[in-house]
Structure formats: structure tokens, C-alpha cells
Design a protein around this motif. Sequence first.
Motif, PDB file in Angstrom:
ATOM      1  N   ILE A   1       0.837  -1.160   0.050  1.00 36.19           N
ATOM      2  CA  ILE A   1       0.080  -0.045   0.074  1.00 36.19           C
ATOM      3  C   ILE A   1       0.888   1.332  -0.041  1.00 36.19           C
ATOM      4  CG2 ILE A   1      -1.932   1.194   1.447  1.00 36.19           C
ATOM      5  CD1 ILE A   1      -2.506  -1.428   2.458  1.00 36.19           C
ATOM      6  N   PHE A   2       1.733   1.258   0.602  1.00 32.17           N
ATOM      7  CA  PHE A   2       2.680   2.310   0.850  1.00 32.17           C
ATOM      8  C   PHE A   2       3.595   2.724  -0.371  1.00 32.17           C
ATOM      9  CE2 PHE A   2       7.295   3.604   1.625  1.00 32.17           C
ATOM     10  CZ  PHE A   2       7.173   4.991   2.004  1.00 32.17           C
ATOM     11  N   ALA A   3       3.779   1.637  -1.225  1.00 31.73           N
ATOM     12  CA  ALA A   3       4.358   1.816  -2.496  1.00 31.73           C
ATOM     13  C   ALA A   3       3.483   2.024  -3.576  1.00 31.73           C
ATOM     14  CB  ALA A   3       5.268   0.504  -2.843  1.00 31.73           C
ATOM     15  N   PHE A   4       2.316   2.100  -3.362  1.00 32.70           N
ATOM     16  CA  PHE A   4       1.319   2.328  -4.565  1.00 32.70           C
ATOM     17  C   PHE A   4       1.465   1.457  -5.423  1.00 32.70           C
ATOM     18  CE2 PHE A   4       1.746   6.744  -2.518  1.00 32.70           C
ATOM     19  CZ  PHE A   4       0.361   6.855  -2.067  1.00 32.70           C
ATOM     20  N   TRP A   5       1.702   0.069  -5.124  1.00 37.39           N
ATOM     21  CA  TRP A   5       1.689  -1.001  -6.015  1.00 37.39           C
ATOM     22  C   TRP A   5       2.734  -0.930  -6.898  1.00 37.39           C
ATOM     23  CZ3 TRP A   5      -2.416   0.706  -3.269  1.00 37.39           C
ATOM     24  CH2 TRP A   5      -3.421  -0.252  -2.700  1.00 37.39           C
ATOM     25  N   ARG A   6       3.892  -0.175  -6.623  1.00 37.22           N
ATOM     26  CA  ARG A   6       5.045   0.117  -7.675  1.00 37.22           C
ATOM     27  C   ARG A   6       6.255  -0.839  -7.000  1.00 37.22           C
ATOM     28  NH1 ARG A   6       3.991   3.751 -11.592  1.00 37.22           N
ATOM     29  NH2 ARG A   6       6.272   3.647 -11.993  1.00 37.22           N
ATOM     30  N   PRO A   7       6.971  -1.367  -7.852  1.00 36.19           N
ATOM     31  CA  PRO A   7       8.243  -2.065  -7.300  1.00 36.19           C
ATOM     32  C   PRO A   7       9.433  -1.378  -6.687  1.00 36.19           C
ATOM     33  CG  PRO A   7       7.526  -2.968  -9.377  1.00 36.19           C
ATOM     34  CD  PRO A   7       6.682  -1.918  -9.328  1.00 36.19           C
ATOM     35  N   GLU A   8       9.609  -0.286  -7.503  1.00 40.02           N
ATOM     36  CA  GLU A   8      10.669   0.749  -7.179  1.00 40.02           C
ATOM     37  C   GLU A   8      10.570   1.318  -5.721  1.00 40.02           C
ATOM     38  OE1 GLU A   8       7.964   3.177  -9.678  1.00 40.02           O
ATOM     39  OE2 GLU A   8       8.636   1.171  -9.423  1.00 40.02           O
ATOM     40  N   ARG A   9       9.136   1.897  -5.398  1.00 36.92           N
ATOM     41  CA  ARG A   9       8.983   2.385  -4.192  1.00 36.92           C
ATOM     42  C   ARG A   9       8.872   1.161  -3.166  1.00 36.92           C
ATOM     43  NH1 ARG A   9       5.720   6.857  -2.767  1.00 36.92           N
ATOM     44  NH2 ARG A   9       5.307   8.167  -4.349  1.00 36.92           N
ATOM     45  N   ALA A  10       8.815  -0.213  -3.427  1.00 38.09           N
ATOM     46  CA  ALA A  10       8.855  -1.197  -2.709  1.00 38.09           C
ATOM     47  C   ALA A  10      10.286  -1.434  -2.153  1.00 38.09           C
ATOM     48  CB  ALA A  10       8.071  -2.472  -3.200  1.00 38.09           C
ATOM     49  N   MET A  11      11.092  -1.284  -3.011  1.00 35.44           N
ATOM     50  CA  MET A  11      12.520  -1.395  -2.379  1.00 35.44           C
ATOM     51  C   MET A  11      12.807  -0.175  -1.373  1.00 35.44           C
ATOM     52  SD  MET A  11      15.759  -1.474  -5.011  1.00 35.44           S
ATOM     53  CE  MET A  11      17.224  -2.317  -4.601  1.00 35.44           C
ATOM     54  N   LEU A  12      12.481   0.933  -1.632  1.00 35.99           N
ATOM     55  CA  LEU A  12      12.831   2.093  -0.754  1.00 35.99           C
ATOM     56  C   LEU A  12      11.968   1.697   0.462  1.00 35.99           C
ATOM     57  CD1 LEU A  12      12.450   5.138  -2.897  1.00 35.99           C
ATOM     58  CD2 LEU A  12      14.677   4.150  -2.193  1.00 35.99           C
ATOM     59  N   GLY A  13      10.884   1.131   0.641  1.00 33.59           N
ATOM     60  CA  GLY A  13      10.054   0.956   1.893  1.00 33.59           C
ATOM     61  C   GLY A  13      10.564  -0.200   2.609  1.00 33.59           C
ATOM     62  N   ALA A  14      11.211  -1.200   1.882  1.00 31.92           N
ATOM     63  CA  ALA A  14      11.744  -2.366   2.580  1.00 31.92           C
ATOM     64  C   ALA A  14      12.953  -1.930   3.199  1.00 31.92           C
ATOM     65  CB  ALA A  14      12.075  -3.469   1.614  1.00 31.92           C
ATOM     66  N   TYR A  15      13.624  -1.020   2.676  1.00 28.59           N
ATOM     67  CA  TYR A  15      15.058  -0.717   3.430  1.00 28.59           C
ATOM     68  C   TYR A  15      14.786   0.077   4.526  1.00 28.59           C
ATOM     69  CZ  TYR A  15      17.465  -2.832  -0.643  1.00 28.59           C
ATOM     70  OH  TYR A  15      18.132  -3.673  -1.475  1.00 28.59           O
ATOM     71  N   LEU A  16      13.615   0.965   4.305  1.00 32.47           N
ATOM     72  CA  LEU A  16      13.246   1.682   5.514  1.00 32.47           C
ATOM     73  C   LEU A  16      12.927   0.852   6.664  1.00 32.47           C
ATOM     74  CD1 LEU A  16      12.607   4.513   6.646  1.00 32.47           C
ATOM     75  CD2 LEU A  16      10.464   4.024   5.703  1.00 32.47           C
ATOM     76  N   PHE A  17      11.978  -0.155   6.655  1.00 34.88           N
ATOM     77  CA  PHE A  17      11.623  -0.979   7.592  1.00 34.88           C
ATOM     78  C   PHE A  17      12.799  -1.997   8.013  1.00 34.88           C
ATOM     79  CE2 PHE A  17       7.415  -0.021   6.164  1.00 34.88           C
ATOM     80  CZ  PHE A  17       6.655  -0.136   7.410  1.00 34.88           C
TER      81      PHE A  17
END
Length: 304
Positions: free
Chosen positions: A230-246
Amino acid sequence: MSILIAILAAAVQSGTPILYATLGALITERSGVLNLGVEGMMIVGAFAGFLGLYVTGSPWLGFCAAGCAAMFMASLHGTVCLVFRGNQVVSGLALTILGTGLADYLGAPYVLTVTKGFSAFSLPLLGDIPFLGPIFFQQDVLVYCSYILVPLVWFFLMRTRWGLALRATGENPMAVQAAGLSPLGLRWAGVLAGGFLAGLGGAYLSLAATHQWTSSITAGRGWIAVALVIFAFWRPERAMLGAYLFGGAWALQPRLQALGVIIPSSFLSMLPYVLTLLVLLFSSVRGKGRAAPAALGVPLEPGE
């Protein structure tokens, strides 16, 4: 500076299993199937990966076994949701409960059994780059694979015919059917591919992060992956940033304690989950007008 580099490198390592799982959930939900069973798929993958390595001695075979075991769990979700058109929320929750109980039961004889698994190594030249080298290029091979996986998933979803068809299935299955494609087949592909990637995320925990099997090894990472989609708005590149944040929030706990920072350990342990709530709040505020796939969670009509 050395402490900062160590924390950032640990953030990449800790974020990698979350990244694999988030990409899997993202693909599944892009096809229109809600996936709340990521935690169950991850922990089954973690045990299957450990057991595959323990039996065969090959970490790569264990890695593949993890993906296949989680894919089998995903097929149960697909059967309920796609064949019988059951409630996707209930099915996902049931899958998490089933996967957690099954992995802990089967893994009880192997608790704290140590294996070799994957170890970190420095990439030639890249590992010697000041600051960035120790953070990104002195990791294990599964981290390096995740660097490649993100652009591959992006390219598949955004630039290939089948990726566009998968996305269209999550938006308007009737239009996909009118184009001569099978929405049911595409959703099955999304469910199985997502389960496979979630299993790889679980395998990272037992094969690379800990090199052993422990009860409840995923520790809620699957739920964090669900929030990250949800945070990444269903986009892979945003998912990468969010994963490293967590991953950074996860890696910060033991290092602050090692530095002698006087913060209760229980407070540090809840940081990733507090961050999850904040991320969901942020996404809901910033996400107005940027909705999820239109047909997400909507069962296919008979004949589609």
C-alpha cells in the motif's frame, strides 16, 4: 561513520526478505487478488528452505524448495478465491494461521539447528567504493539477486504484453476477456508467482540471515510486506525503498543497545510495527486519487 555504515548495511540485509515478500504480494494484488497470507507463505518458505539445505546440503536447492513450498500454499489461496470464489480476506488470514502452525509444528525437531547457507562476500571493485561499497556490495548473493529482481518486476509489469495483461486483470477483467485473454489464468499466474517470491523472502531468513531454524522466524515481516504494498502504491521501485526503511528500523534495535543507549528493549522491538502504522497513515493521507487496482478483491464472474 563506521557505525552509520554498519547500520545502513544491516538495513539492506534486514530489508531484503521484506522486499522479496512485498514484490510477491504486489504481483498478486496487481492481478486483482488480495493477498493477506504473505506471513504464512513466508514462514513455510523459511522452513522448506532450511529443510532443503539440511537434507541436500545445497543452499540453492533449499532456496528453490522454499519458493515451491510457498507456491503450494498460494495454490490453496487460489483454489479458495479463484475456483470457489471465496472471501479473499478470510482465505488469506486462514492461510497465515495454517502456515504459521504448520511450519512451527514440522520445524519443532530442528529448532536452533545450525546450517551453512549463504554468506556475505564483497563484489570486485564495487565493494571497494567508499561508503556505498560496504553498504550495498559486501552482502550475500540473495541481496544481489534482489537488486536485479526489482527492475525485472518493473519491466515485466510496465513494458511487457503479459505484464500489461496482468495489470489489466486487476483493473477490468471483462476488458481482458474481451481482448481474448483469460482473466482466470492471469490471476492464477499472479497468485502463484507472488507465493513463490514470498517463499524466497522466507528462505532468506533461514538460509542467509540466521543460518538456522527458529520458531516464528518471520516475526511479522509478512504483515509488514502487506502494508508496504500500500505504501508503495503497488510500484516495485517504491517497494524497495520501503523495505530498506523497515529494515533500518529492524536493524537499529540491537545496535542501539550495543552502543549503550538507554532505551527499553520492548520499545525498540515495537518500532517496526509503529512504523507500519505510520506508513499506512501516510499512505492514506497522500494516496487520495491513487487507488488500488480497481478489481482488487473482487471475485471473477462465472465464465471469465
